[in-house]
Design a protein around this motif. Sequence first.
Motif, short mmCIF file in Angstrom:
data_model
loop_
_atom_site.label_atom_id
_atom_site.label_comp_id
_atom_site.label_asym_id
_atom_site.label_seq_id
_atom_site.Cartn_x
_atom_site.Cartn_y
_atom_site.Cartn_z
N HIS A 1 -30.88 -21.02 35.29
CA HIS A 1 -29.79 -20.80 36.25
C HIS A 1 -28.82 -21.97 36.25
O HIS A 1 -27.60 -21.77 36.36
N PHE A 2 -29.34 -23.20 36.11
CA PHE A 2 -28.44 -24.35 36.00
C PHE A 2 -27.59 -24.23 34.74
O PHE A 2 -26.38 -24.52 34.76
N ALA A 3 -28.22 -23.82 33.63
CA ALA A 3 -27.48 -23.67 32.38
C ALA A 3 -26.38 -22.63 32.51
O ALA A 3 -25.24 -22.83 32.05
N ARG A 4 -26.68 -21.51 33.16
CA ARG A 4 -25.67 -20.46 33.33
C ARG A 4 -24.53 -20.95 34.22
O ARG A 4 -23.35 -20.64 33.97
N TYR A 5 -24.88 -21.69 35.27
CA TYR A 5 -23.84 -22.21 36.17
C TYR A 5 -22.92 -23.17 35.42
O TYR A 5 -21.69 -23.08 35.53
N LEU A 6 -23.49 -24.07 34.64
CA LEU A 6 -22.69 -25.02 33.88
C LEU A 6 -21.84 -24.31 32.82
O LEU A 6 -20.69 -24.69 32.56
N LEU A 7 -22.40 -23.27 32.23
CA LEU A 7 -21.63 -22.48 31.26
C LEU A 7 -20.44 -21.83 31.95
O LEU A 7 -19.33 -21.81 31.41
N ASN A 8 -20.66 -21.30 33.14
CA ASN A 8 -19.57 -20.67 33.90
C ASN A 8 -18.47 -21.67 34.25
O ASN A 8 -17.30 -21.29 34.39
N LEU A 9 -18.85 -22.94 34.39
CA LEU A 9 -17.86 -23.98 34.68
C LEU A 9 -17.15 -24.48 33.42
O LEU A 9 -16.27 -25.35 33.50
N GLY A 10 -17.54 -23.95 32.28
CA GLY A 10 -16.91 -24.35 31.04
C GLY A 10 -17.42 -25.67 30.47
O GLY A 10 -16.73 -26.33 29.69
N LYS A 11 -18.67 -26.02 30.82
CA LYS A 11 -19.23 -27.30 30.36
C LYS A 11 -19.84 -27.22 28.97
O LYS A 11 -20.38 -28.20 28.46
N GLY A 12 -19.75 -26.07 28.35
CA GLY A 12 -20.26 -25.87 27.01
C GLY A 12 -19.91 -24.48 26.53
O GLY A 12 -19.41 -23.66 27.32
N SER A 13 -20.16 -24.21 25.26
CA SER A 13 -19.78 -22.91 24.71
C SER A 13 -20.92 -21.90 24.70
O SER A 13 -20.70 -20.70 24.52
N ASN A 14 -22.18 -22.38 24.89
CA ASN A 14 -23.32 -21.47 24.93
C ASN A 14 -24.48 -22.15 25.66
O ASN A 14 -24.45 -23.36 25.90
N ILE A 15 -25.47 -21.37 25.99
CA ILE A 15 -26.60 -21.88 26.78
C ILE A 15 -27.34 -22.98 26.04
O ILE A 15 -27.72 -24.00 26.62
N LYS A 16 -27.56 -22.80 24.75
CA LYS A 16 -28.29 -23.80 23.96
C LYS A 16 -27.57 -25.15 24.01
O LYS A 16 -28.19 -26.21 24.17
N GLN A 17 -26.25 -25.10 23.88
CA GLN A 17 -25.47 -26.33 23.92
C GLN A 17 -25.56 -27.00 25.29
O GLN A 17 -25.67 -28.22 25.39
N ILE A 18 -25.53 -26.19 26.34
CA ILE A 18 -25.64 -26.72 27.70
C ILE A 18 -26.97 -27.44 27.89
O ILE A 18 -27.02 -28.56 28.44
N PHE A 19 -28.05 -26.84 27.46
CA PHE A 19 -29.36 -27.47 27.59
C PHE A 19 -29.37 -28.83 26.88
O PHE A 19 -29.82 -29.82 27.45
N LYS A 20 -28.86 -28.86 25.66
CA LYS A 20 -28.88 -30.11 24.89
C LYS A 20 -28.02 -31.19 25.54
O LYS A 20 -28.33 -32.38 25.45
N LYS A 21 -26.96 -30.79 26.21
CA LYS A 21 -26.02 -31.74 26.79
C LYS A 21 -26.44 -32.24 28.16
O LYS A 21 -26.18 -33.40 28.52
N TYR A 22 -27.16 -31.37 28.93
CA TYR A 22 -27.42 -31.70 30.32
C TYR A 22 -28.89 -31.64 30.76
O TYR A 22 -29.28 -32.35 31.68
N LEU A 23 -29.71 -30.78 30.16
CA LEU A 23 -30.96 -30.38 30.82
C LEU A 23 -32.23 -30.75 30.08
O LEU A 23 -33.33 -30.42 30.55
N VAL A 24 -32.13 -31.41 28.93
CA VAL A 24 -33.34 -31.84 28.23
C VAL A 24 -33.58 -33.32 28.47
O VAL A 24 -32.72 -34.03 29.01
N GLU A 25 -34.75 -33.79 28.07
CA GLU A 25 -35.12 -35.18 28.32
C GLU A 25 -34.06 -36.15 27.80
O GLU A 25 -33.58 -36.02 26.68
N GLY A 26 -33.71 -37.09 28.65
CA GLY A 26 -32.72 -38.09 28.28
C GLY A 26 -31.30 -37.73 28.69
O GLY A 26 -30.39 -38.55 28.56
N LYS A 27 -31.11 -36.51 29.20
CA LYS A 27 -29.79 -36.06 29.61
C LYS A 27 -29.68 -36.10 31.15
O LYS A 27 -30.70 -36.14 31.85
N PRO A 28 -28.46 -36.08 31.69
CA PRO A 28 -28.28 -36.37 33.12
C PRO A 28 -28.92 -35.38 34.08
O PRO A 28 -29.24 -35.75 35.21
N GLY A 29 -29.13 -34.15 33.66
CA GLY A 29 -29.72 -33.17 34.56
C GLY A 29 -31.20 -32.93 34.34
O GLY A 29 -31.78 -31.99 34.90
#
Length: 293
Positions: A143-171
């Motif tokens: 749900h966090f990934a979908r919300y960030l995608l809706n905000l235009g923070k990435g081009s797809n869910i996989k990219q969002i996870f890598k940028k924000y939601l995996v170990e070492g990333k801000p979320g």
Amino acid sequence: MIEKKTSIIYDLHSHTSASDGLLTPMQLVHRAVTMGVHILAITDHDTTSGLMAAKKTIQEQQLPIQLIDGVEISTLWRKYEIHIVGLGIDINHPVIKAFLDKQSERRYERAQKISAALEEIKIPNVWKGVQDLAGKGLVTRAHFARYLLNLGKGSNIKQIFKKYLVEGKPGYVLPEWGSIKEAIEIIKKAEGYAVLAHPARYGFSNRLLKVLLAYFADQGGDAMEVAQCQQATHERTLLAQYANEYHLLASQGSDFHHPCSWIELGRHLWLPAGSEPIWDHWNITVSQPSKMI
């Protein structure tokens, strides 16, 4: 590769809007029927709340599909998040109910921390946004990934996870799940079968994967997922070999979350010859028709 043929299509891993799926339980069972699935397990993340609506739809509309009560439990092993599917569980058993209540609390606390972490980097209205997406279901990282995608923070869910939601990333927030041993014990107390979910998707080397399989089997695990709908031939063959090597039954499932071009209910779900299908060894009551498989 020789297929272990069966006229019945089993899909033993799927998700609804009760966790991080996009379809309601009613929509999911209708789609499964359309896709030719005969026996479906709904295995939402750490909740069984979607099962009653699915059963009601099947029974009231006399849909030609049989439903198995399931759940996908999140665990930690060597700091890795490992998922254990429970099939044929008694969803009213007090042990599983208490355990899943605890898991829901853990998910809520983690989601709150993820929201706070994302708001620290100036992402607006995170908690409200993910709650709106989850509706009455549990809030998950999806749900966090979908919300960030809706905000235009990435081009797809996989990219969002890598940028924000995996170990070492801000979320990223380290989960506080229980152990594999605890999950297996809970599933068995609830009269279910413990299945290691999607073993090839953890990114392990063959050596580490075999360590995990040995540990899972030693703790009393029953089966492992061998077949998924999107899978290289050599991967399915290797997983079937590992299942036999560690005396685990073979399961299969799409891990369906939403309609898309590469993952679909019932698609390409078959086991290599020599596999021991979990359904040849279980005694699970299904919802429609009311009989033993």
